[in-house]
Design a protein around this motif. Structure first.
Motif, short mmCIF file in Angstrom:
data_model
loop_
_atom_site.label_atom_id
_atom_site.label_comp_id
_atom_site.label_asym_id
_atom_site.label_seq_id
_atom_site.Cartn_x
_atom_site.Cartn_y
_atom_site.Cartn_z
N ASP A 1 44.73 44.38 38.24
CA ASP A 1 44.57 45.65 38.96
C ASP A 1 45.79 45.95 39.82
N LYS A 2 46.30 44.92 40.48
CA LYS A 2 47.46 45.11 41.35
C LYS A 2 48.69 45.52 40.52
N GLY B 1 40.66 41.76 52.19
CA GLY B 1 40.86 41.73 50.75
C GLY B 1 41.52 40.45 50.33
N TRP B 2 42.25 40.50 49.28
CA TRP B 2 42.94 39.32 48.71
C TRP B 2 44.16 39.07 49.59
N GLU C 1 38.18 36.15 38.80
CA GLU C 1 38.39 37.10 39.89
C GLU C 1 39.87 37.23 40.24
N HIS C 2 40.57 36.08 40.29
CA HIS C 2 42.00 36.11 40.57
C HIS C 2 42.75 36.87 39.48
N SER D 1 32.98 35.68 47.90
CA SER D 1 33.48 35.16 46.62
C SER D 1 33.38 33.64 46.54
N GLN E 1 41.62 39.16 37.41
CA GLN E 1 41.30 40.59 37.46
C GLN E 1 42.04 41.27 38.59
N TYR E 2 42.11 40.61 39.75
CA TYR E 2 42.81 41.20 40.89
C TYR E 2 44.29 41.42 40.56
N LYS E 3 44.91 40.42 39.92
CA LYS E 3 46.33 40.53 39.58
C LYS E 3 46.57 41.66 38.57
N PHE F 1 40.25 35.47 48.96
CA PHE F 1 39.31 36.57 48.75
C PHE F 1 38.36 36.71 49.93
#
Length: 776
Positions: free
Chosen positions: A766-767, A2-3, A759-760, A288, A762-764, A284
């Protein structure tokens, strides 16, 4: 994956000043500096003797292998007869490291106190229960992680106190031996008496009483020494956390001891100059990065190469070095480094008017070739220069030839002869080293030579094109600063440093003389004109590693003792050995082809940190490294040298075989197949010895940082396409040979970068949504 967050850190320990004098007639001190992750020492400088302003000038680089709260630096005064005393420290919180990133900074040294040296965290479970008498019972359960190792051990216990205006009641756990992650399987009960005015039916604690009460947990290391037990940290939790639900379950970082509000006048302990470079790469999964990676890897085949994504990165970065490091590693990883360097070198040669200036500037080409030589040529330097550099550092022969700097006891002619002999020997080993030159360097130099010969009629240019790199940018810097090229463990003393400076300058001068027969001999060596694909690329890695470590006896005979002993370990391309002490014959030799896997060993196996295992056909050798960084280094390089072995394992046991069974899977047979898949490890080929996704992430970060310059470069392409007059000054800093192709590439870069930025983000988001707060 994952990230994934990966954290490289580079520290330059420059110097200290105004250290307080020793309280005695001598006044001077013998000081050294350590680098610590919290309380764990991971690096130590040389000792600078008899100075209150010691100069270190040492670099330390590591991939940080675990979480930490402080990056700390301690100054110690060596004491031959007693324990070394700490003078002061600099502790930088992890979240503050970016403030000092890449800057030379003077830090005031702070006092070192046993009450403030803490690391680790404690898990506290509190529960408030009602009993039949309408009083309350506070139940407490504890566990800890990451406590420090003190003098090679950690035997922790906890003291739990319930504090209030009229009470101070304390209870202790049992000592947990040899673990820094103790689980205290004990529950403590404290009775809380209800106030007389209490009339409600259900038990509760009145708000004003709760505000006055707190739980304190102190962690201690049980010591057999006369100095008493050592404080490891404390936490204080107000009981009002139980007011709503009657249950509290959280992790807390251990804190320094609370000594009230005493304001002590701090002595001036001096200061320490540091340069810290700390980065976090958030990586990622590979897919990606496909659009940006593919765009970069097409660079070598772009016409013209100045319109390629890699060349554009060099144009927009503030320093060419910023772009060169990730580009070289990425192209090495995918086996495209020679075509890429050949393309950008050819373009630079075509732009060069004066043959005497060929490859002498700090261009993208020169920086990329420098970086390639650093990665591919480390072992080449070891076999060529290390023996004579070691001799120079051991002999201390005077070589000063400046009459002004000559000491009274020295003779100018003797010094000149000493210097001449050293230079002659080093120059000879360099010019005879062509057969040892790594394949990738041979191919690059061959390409440089051909490009120069086609561009200029002067026959000597083909040699200066190579010698400007091999002498001026490879061997000379390694002689000048051998510690930076892993030829010596520390920065040399001032006298030896002066000798190496004189040798380095002379080698540079000789290397720049294009008509020198010796230089011509090296530059025209057959190995530079053909690719030697039969030579194993694994020799390009720096494979010689030595260190004292702790190993567990392997139990070669049935009744042999399986205790732990300190041994001198040595690794070469062919074998991994350990010795009773440095210089003695090997007690055990493990051929590299017998290494089936190299993996970490779980701490619970022997209650010891930083352990790893070297798995052989008959048994596993269990080893404890000195710290977490060293453990990672040994695992990485042992994995690298054994990666091509045919019988490598696919599974292993993460815990030891003890008391008739494997601790991990409980199987009783000592030959039972492993229960856990082996880690991926490092590939043997230097072209693959890089994380390609991580390097692409770094390139993305650079493009993102310099997005304004990318936009300006797009404007410059448009201006150049439609405007035939003199070039506009605001765009003149960019090399644009083909505006249309360059614009097309820029558009693709911006699109790929914007997608990754989304993408970065969105990941942050979600986290952040999934993160639960409540622990301190």
């Amino acid at each position: 994956r994952g990230w994934e967050a990966l954290e490289p850190c580079e520290c330059k320990l420059c110097e200290a000043k105004n250290i307080p004098p020793y309280p005695g007639p001598n006044k001077m001190r013998d000081c050294y500096c350590t680098v610590n992750l919290d309380q764990e020492e991971v690096f130590r400088t040389k000792i600078v003797e008899k100075s209150l302003c010691p100069f270190y000038g040492e670099d330390f680089y590591c991939e940080i292998p675990r979480s930490f709260r402080h990056l700390s630096f301690y100054i110690f005064d060596r004491d031959v007869f007693r324990r070394d005393s700490s003078i002061g420290k600099v502790a930088v919180k992890k979240e503050n490291l970016q403030k000092y990133h890449g800057k030379d900074t003077w830090f005031q040294l702070q006092p070192v106190s046993a009450d403030s040296e803490v690391q680790g965290k404690v898990h506290v479970e509190l529960r408030l229960s009602e009993v039949i008498t309408d009083n309350g019972i506070v139940c407490i359960k504890l566990a800890c992680q990451g406590l420090p190792i003190v003098n090679g051990q950690c035997d922790p216990y906890a003291a739990v106190s319930l504090l209030g205006p009229t009470r101070s009641e304390a209870k202790k756990t049992k000592v947990k031996r040899k673990t820094n992650n103790p689980q205290f399987d004990e529950v403590f009960y404290f009775e809380v008496t209800r106030p007389p005015s209490y009339t409600r039916r259900h038990f509760d604690v009145e708000e004003e009483d709760v505000d006055k009460m707190a739980l304190r947990v102190d962690l201690w290391n049980a010591s057999n020494l006369k100095f008493g037990d050592e404080f490891l940290g404390e936490v204080r939790i107000p009981l009002k956390v139980l007011a709503h639900s009657g249950l509290h379950d959280a992790w807390y970082f251990l804190q320094p001891r609370d000594n009230g509000s005493k304001s002590e006048k701090l002595d001036d302990l001096g200061s320490l100059r540091l340069n810290i470079v700390y980065t976090e790469d958030h990586v990622f999964p590979s897919e990606s990065y496909s659009p940006l990676r593919d765009l970069l890897l097409r660079s070598a085949r772009m016409e013209p190469v100045s319109a390629s994504a890699a060349h554009i990165l060099g144009e927009v970065c503030r320093e060419k070095q910023e772009a060169a490091i990730p580009l070289v590693r990425l192209f090495l990883h995918y086996g495209e480094i020679v075509p890429f360097l050949s393309a950008i070198a050819q373009a630079e040669v075509n732009r060069t008017q004066d043959p005497n200036t060929i490859f002498r500037g700090n261009s993208l080409t020169s920086k990329c070739i420098d970086e390639t030589m650093k990665l591919a040529g480390m072992h080449y330097l070891q076999v060529t220069l290390k023996p004579i550099i070691d001799e120079i550092c051991a002999d201390h022969k005077p070589c000063e030839i400046d009459p002004v700097k000559l000491k009274e006891s020295e003779n100018l002619e003797t010094n000149r002869e000493n210097l001449r002999q050293y230079v002659d020997r080093i120059f000879t080993v360099i010019t005879k080293s062509g057969v040892s030159c790594p394949t990738v360097m041979c191919d690059i130099f061959s390409s440089l030579r051909e490009s120069a010969a086609k561009r200029f009629q002067d026959p000597d240019v083909r040699y200066t094109a190579v010698s400007s790199f091999i002498f001026l940018r490879f061997f000379a810097p390694a002689i000048l600063s051998p510690n930076l090229f892993q030829l010596r463990p520390h920065h040399p003393d001032p006298s030896t440093s002066r000798t190496l400076t004189l040798i380095s300058k002379t080698i540079q001068t000789l290397g720049s003389l294009s008509k020198s027969k010796s230089v011509s001999h090296l530059a025209s060596h057959p190995s530079l004109s053909r690719s030697q694909k039969t030579r194993s690329e694994v020799t390009l890695a720096s494979l010689v590693l030595t260190r004292f470590m702790i190993k567990r006896a392997q139990g070669r005979n049935r009744f042999g003792m399986k205790n732990f002993k300190k041994r001198w370990f040595r690794l070469t391309n062919h074998e991994f050995t350990y010795h009773k002490s440095k210089g003695e014959n090997a007690l055990c030799s493990i051929p590299i082809e017998n290494i089936l896997a190299v993996e970490r060993l779980e701490e619970e196996s022997f209650k010891m940190k930083n352990m790893f295992q070297v798995i052989q056909p008959e048994r596993a050798l269990y080893i404890q490294a000195n710290n977490c960084v060293e453990a990672r280094d040994w695992i990485d390089i042992l994995t690298k040298v054994s990666q091509c072995n045919r019988k490598r394992l696919s599974t292993y046991h993460p815990s030891a075989y003890l008391n008739g069974h494997w601790l991990c899977c409980k199987l009783s047979s000592d030959t039972a197949p492993g229960c856990t898949p082996c880690t991926a490890g490092l590939p043997a080929n230097i072209q693959l010895d890089v994380d390609g996704d991580r390097e692409t992430e770094r390139i993305f970060s650079l493009f993102s940082t310099y997005m304004a310059k990318l936009v300006k470069m797009q404007e410059a392409c448009g201006s150049k396409s439609v405007y035939d007059g003199p070039e506009q000054e605001e765009y003149s800093s960019f090399i644009i040979d083909d505006p249309q192709e360059t614009y097309k590439t820029l558009k693709q870069i911006v699109s790929a970068v914007q997608t990754l930025e989304q993408e970065h983000a969105q990941y942050k988001r979600d986290k952040f949504r999934k993160t639960k707060y409540g622990s301190q």
